[in-house]
Write a protein that holds these residues in place. Structure first.
Motif, PDB file in Angstrom:
ATOM      1  N   VAL A 106       0.867  -1.187   0.000  1.00 12.60           N
ATOM      2  CA  VAL A 106       0.000   0.000   0.000  1.00 12.60           C
ATOM      3  C   VAL A 106       0.900   1.231   0.000  1.00 12.60           C
ATOM      4  N   LYS A 107       0.402   2.311  -0.594  1.00 11.39           N
ATOM      5  CA  LYS A 107       1.223   3.526  -0.662  1.00 11.39           C
ATOM      6  C   LYS A 107       0.442   4.718  -0.126  1.00 11.39           C
ATOM      7  N   PHE A 108       1.180   5.611   0.524  1.00  9.41           N
ATOM      8  CA  PHE A 108       0.618   6.844   1.075  1.00  9.41           C
ATOM      9  C   PHE A 108       1.772   7.804   1.295  1.00  9.41           C
ATOM     10  N   LYS A 109       1.471   9.034   1.678  1.00 11.28           N
ATOM     11  CA  LYS A 109       2.515  10.035   1.867  1.00 11.28           C
ATOM     12  C   LYS A 109       2.609  10.448   3.328  1.00 11.28           C
ATOM     13  N   ASP A 110       3.831  10.749   3.756  1.00 10.85           N
ATOM     14  CA  ASP A 110       4.029  11.196   5.127  1.00 10.85           C
ATOM     15  C   ASP A 110       3.827  12.706   5.240  1.00 10.85           C
ATOM     16  N   PHE A 111       4.134  13.287   6.378  1.00  8.42           N
ATOM     17  CA  PHE A 111       3.881  14.708   6.632  1.00  8.42           C
ATOM     18  C   PHE A 111       4.525  15.611   5.580  1.00  8.42           C
ATOM     19  N   ASP A 112       5.756  15.268   5.157  1.00  2.23           N
ATOM     20  CA  ASP A 112       6.488  16.101   4.205  1.00  2.23           C
ATOM     21  C   ASP A 112       6.216  15.740   2.749  1.00  2.23           C
ATOM     22  N   GLY A 113       5.308  14.792   2.513  1.00  2.00           N
ATOM     23  CA  GLY A 113       4.987  14.414   1.147  1.00  2.00           C
ATOM     24  C   GLY A 113       5.851  13.310   0.581  1.00  2.00           C
ATOM     25  N   ASN A 114       6.700  12.695   1.411  1.00  2.00           N
ATOM     26  CA  ASN A 114       7.496  11.564   0.942  1.00  2.00           C
ATOM     27  C   ASN A 114       6.605  10.341   0.758  1.00  2.00           C
ATOM     28  N   LEU A 115       6.780   9.647  -0.353  1.00  2.00           N
ATOM     29  CA  LEU A 115       5.973   8.458  -0.630  1.00  2.00           C
ATOM     30  C   LEU A 115       6.462   7.289   0.215  1.00  2.00           C
ATOM     31  N   ILE A 116       5.529   6.646   0.908  1.00  2.00           N
ATOM     32  CA  ILE A 116       5.811   5.440   1.675  1.00  2.00           C
ATOM     33  C   ILE A 116       5.144   4.249   1.004  1.00  2.00           C
ATOM     34  N   GLU A 117       5.909   3.179   0.825  1.00  2.00           N
ATOM     35  CA  GLU A 117       5.385   1.924   0.309  1.00  2.00           C
ATOM     36  C   GLU A 117       5.442   0.905   1.444  1.00  2.00           C
ATOM     37  N   ALA A 118       4.329   0.765   2.173  1.00  2.00           N
ATOM     38  CA  ALA A 118       4.256  -0.217   3.259  1.00  2.00           C
ATOM     39  C   ALA A 118       3.915  -1.565   2.650  1.00  2.00           C
ATOM     40  N   HIS A 146      19.125   3.015   8.215  1.00  2.00           N
ATOM     41  CA  HIS A 146      18.244   4.110   8.631  1.00  2.00           C
ATOM     42  C   HIS A 146      18.299   5.244   7.611  1.00  2.00           C
ATOM     43  N   VAL A 147      17.260   6.083   7.651  1.00  2.00           N
ATOM     44  CA  VAL A 147      17.217   7.286   6.826  1.00  2.00           C
ATOM     45  C   VAL A 147      17.179   8.496   7.748  1.00  2.00           C
ATOM     46  N   PHE A 148      17.949   9.520   7.369  1.00  2.00           N
ATOM     47  CA  PHE A 148      17.923  10.797   8.062  1.00  2.00           C
ATOM     48  C   PHE A 148      17.279  11.796   7.113  1.00  2.00           C
ATOM     49  N   MET A 149      16.158  12.387   7.549  1.00  2.00           N
ATOM     50  CA  MET A 149      15.342  13.211   6.676  1.00  2.00           C
ATOM     51  C   MET A 149      15.396  14.681   7.086  1.00  2.00           C
ATOM     52  N   SER A 150      15.634  15.535   6.105  1.00  2.00           N
ATOM     53  CA  SER A 150      15.439  16.966   6.305  1.00  2.00           C
ATOM     54  C   SER A 150      13.948  17.239   6.158  1.00  2.00           C
ATOM     55  N   SER A 151      13.352  17.903   7.153  1.00  2.00           N
ATOM     56  CA  SER A 151      11.907  18.123   7.184  1.00  2.00           C
ATOM     57  C   SER A 151      11.590  19.608   7.293  1.00  2.00           C
ATOM     58  N   THR A 152      10.443  19.993   6.784  1.00  2.00           N
ATOM     59  CA  THR A 152       9.995  21.376   6.952  1.00  2.00           C
ATOM     60  C   THR A 152       9.569  21.651   8.389  1.00  2.00           C
ATOM     61  N   ASP A 153       9.240  20.598   9.136  1.00  2.00           N
ATOM     62  CA  ASP A 153       8.852  20.723  10.542  1.00  2.00           C
ATOM     63  C   ASP A 153       9.131  19.381  11.214  1.00  2.00           C
ATOM     64  N   ALA A 193      15.033   9.415  11.224  1.00  2.00           N
ATOM     65  CA  ALA A 193      15.372  10.589  12.024  1.00  2.00           C
ATOM     66  C   ALA A 193      15.003  11.835  11.233  1.00  2.00           C
ATOM     67  N   PHE A 194      14.689  12.916  11.955  1.00  2.00           N
ATOM     68  CA  PHE A 194      14.190  14.128  11.316  1.00  2.00           C
ATOM     69  C   PHE A 194      14.850  15.352  11.927  1.00  2.00           C
ATOM     70  N   ALA A 195      15.188  16.304  11.062  1.00  2.00           N
ATOM     71  CA  ALA A 195      15.731  17.583  11.522  1.00  2.00           C
ATOM     72  C   ALA A 195      15.286  18.671  10.554  1.00  2.00           C
ATOM     73  N   THR A 196      15.193  19.899  11.068  1.00  2.00           N
ATOM     74  CA  THR A 196      14.825  21.050  10.251  1.00  2.00           C
ATOM     75  C   THR A 196      15.994  22.024  10.210  1.00  2.00           C
ATOM     76  N   PHE A 197      16.375  22.421   9.003  1.00  2.00           N
ATOM     77  CA  PHE A 197      17.448  23.387   8.809  1.00  2.00           C
ATOM     78  C   PHE A 197      16.896  24.595   8.072  1.00  2.00           C
ATOM     79  N   PRO A 198      17.234  25.796   8.479  1.00  2.00           N
ATOM     80  CA  PRO A 198      16.698  27.003   7.839  1.00  2.00           C
ATOM     81  C   PRO A 198      16.927  27.014   6.332  1.00  2.00           C
ATOM     82  N   GLY A 199      15.843  27.165   5.588  1.00  2.00           N
ATOM     83  CA  GLY A 199      15.927  27.256   4.137  1.00  2.00           C
ATOM     84  C   GLY A 199      16.058  25.938   3.408  1.00  2.00           C
ATOM     85  N   ALA A 200      16.199  24.842   4.140  1.00  2.00           N
ATOM     86  CA  ALA A 200      16.369  23.537   3.493  1.00  2.00           C
ATOM     87  C   ALA A 200      15.013  22.886   3.232  1.00  2.00           C
TER      88      ALA A 200
END
Length: 298
Positions: A106-118, A146-153, A193-200
């Motif tokens: 099944v596929k859906f999107k996470d908070f930042d719009g990344n596609l997840i294929e569960a 693991h994945v380290f994701m740059s997030s808007t929030d 893992a998730f982190a927010t960087f200014p302008g990223a």
């Protein structure tokens, strides 16, 4: 209990011929035949593949999909029900399941719009895994890495994974203007893992792959020092997962953390911590790029 069992596979976009050289000669993954000439598959253990590379231009949008494994069909059905109840659009895709060599997807999107294929029922190969460099990857039930994701929030992105996918908090690190948040779904210290960087923008910062010895890390580091794939962060040891690793750029533009000796979490005794720095020693930026661009965090 996490609704997700592991990072089963990752799908990215990038220059295919460069990836074939990088994946085999640098990472030590095994190249296997894809569905067509525009796709390459890489194995790191007994699974049919762990990494899918679709031919295309490198860039900030190189991440195509996060392939998260679920324990069984009942768990997948429950996940769909929970997501649907929260207003998340979920689609089951039998054709894509066949392409990914899983029983259901099944596929859906996470908070930042990344596609997840569960998915459930990831295919295991009858042929033995053979690393071109003799490397043993730490995968199995722990998944690809693991994945380290740059997030808007970052807090909202992490909340999506915790509240809807059942990930559990491992710890946090002071990084950027807000804390980086590390989540686990199995004993691996963190799978996301998730982190927010200014302008990223929201993007894949790095993929971590763990190998079986410090020698494997050292030999890979020697290889990249004389090759076309630049080191973005020098070797060091992280504060939270105690991984000894270095970072290098992939042909797609995101980074690979190539590491050894990552910490395992026992939920019965684990205590959530906070760290003021990402590394105990080392992990210095090569050429001093911005952290969000290099993806060089824990």
């Amino acid at each position: 209990m996490s609704k997700i069992a592991a990072l089963g596979y990752l799908v990215v976009r990038g220059p295919l011929e460069q990836w074939k050289e990088f994946g085999t000669k640098v990472l030590g993954a095994q190249l296997v035949e894809g569905a067509d000439d525009s796709t390459a598959l890489f194995r790191t253990d007994d699974k049919a593949f762990r990494l899918v590379v679709q031919d295309g231009e490198p860039g900030i949008d190189a991440l195509v999909a996060l392939g998260f494994a679920v324990a069984d069909s009942a768990a997948l059905d429950q996940l769909v029900a929970n997501l649907t109840e929260k207003g998340i659009e979920v689609t089951e895709d039998a054709e894509l399941a066949a392409a990914r060599r899983v029983q259901r997807l099944v596929k859906f999107k996470d908070f930042d719009g990344n596609l997840i294929e569960a998915h459930v029922g990831q295919s295991t190969s009858n042929a033995p895994f053979v690393s071109p460099r003799g490397v043993r990857f730490v995968c199995g039930d722990l998944g690809l890495g693991h994945v380290f994701m740059s997030s808007t929030d970052a807090p909202k992105a992490a909340a999506f994974y915790q509240d809807l996918l059942g990930f559990r908090l491992s710890d946090t690190i002071a990084l950027g203007e807000e804390n980086a948040i590390f989540l686990h779904c199995n004993p691996r210290h963190h799978t996301a893992a998730f982190a927010t960087f200014p302008g990223a923008p929201a993007a894949l910062g790095h993929l971590m792959v763990e190998v079986g010895s410090l020698e494997d890390v050292g030999r890979a580091l020697d290889l990249v020092r004389s090759g076309p794939f630049p080191v973005t962060m020098t070797i060091g040891e992280h504060t939270n997962d105690r991984m000894t690793s270095f970072y290098l750029n992939t042909p797609s533009g995101f980074a690979i953390e190539y590491g050894f000796n990552g910490l395992l979490v026992d939920d019965a005794t684990w205590k959530v911590g906070h760290y003021e720095a990402p590394s105990i020693w080392g992990h210095h930026f090569a050429g001093a790029p911005e952290p969000a661009a290099a993806g060089g965090d824990a």
